[in-house]
Design an enzyme around this catalytic site. Structure first.
Site, PDB file in Angstrom:
ATOM      1  N   ASP A 159     -36.592  26.701  25.691  1.00 33.31           N
ATOM      2  CA  ASP A 159     -35.446  26.278  26.491  1.00 33.31           C
ATOM      3  C   ASP A 159     -35.258  24.788  26.226  1.00 33.31           C
ATOM      4  OD1 ASP A 159     -33.464  25.871  28.344  1.00 33.31           O
ATOM      5  OD2 ASP A 159     -34.675  26.399  30.088  1.00 33.31           O
ATOM      6  N   CYS A 175     -28.439  25.640  27.147  1.00 28.73           N
ATOM      7  CA  CYS A 175     -27.336  25.209  28.011  1.00 28.73           C
ATOM      8  C   CYS A 175     -26.318  24.391  27.231  1.00 28.73           C
ATOM      9  CB  CYS A 175     -27.857  24.427  29.209  1.00 28.73           C
ATOM     10  SG  CYS A 175     -28.674  22.892  28.760  1.00 28.73           S
TER      11      CYS A 175
END
Length: 122
Positions: A47, A78
């Protein structure tokens, strides 16, 4: 995070899979590459920050040697532009195949979309 991950692994994985093979490490990925930690990983869950992988990490994954390193990468992102750059580099290396990708709107009313993608070794 570690307690949640390990609790989930303990509850859902067969006993013979858990024994010393499942670990959670919250650490800078560049440091892990430099320490040789990716060489022994079978599955990698990443991540990265909005900027995507550091060059050291991306190079390690695109230059992965036969029989070493992960066979599956679960990539949460993201930052779609960085994800697209990292994805392109991994696919162009010829070592990875994009098995599945999906977008999730976790914050209704915003334009922030989380991307979840699975890469498998060729």
């Amino acid at each position: 995070n570690a307690a949640c991950f390990l609790g989930s692994a303990d509850a859902s994985l067969p006993d013979d899979t858990k024994s010393g093979r499942v670990s959670y490490e919250s650490k800078n990925a560049t440091d892990m590459v430099r320490e040789g930690r990716l060489d022994h990983a079978e599955v990698l869950i990443v991540d990265p920050p909005r900027k995507g992988f550091d060059e050291v990490v991306l190079s390690a994954l695109t230059d992965v040697k036969e029989g070493r390193g992960p066979n599956l990468i679960a990539y949460v992102s993201c930052g779609f532009d960085a994800f697209q750059r990292d994805c392109d580099a991994m696919l162009e290396s010829g070592k990875w195949k994009l098995d599945h990708a999906e977008g999730h709107l976790l914050f209704p009313g915003s334009d922030a979309i989380e991307t979840l993608a699975y890469f498998v070794r060729k």
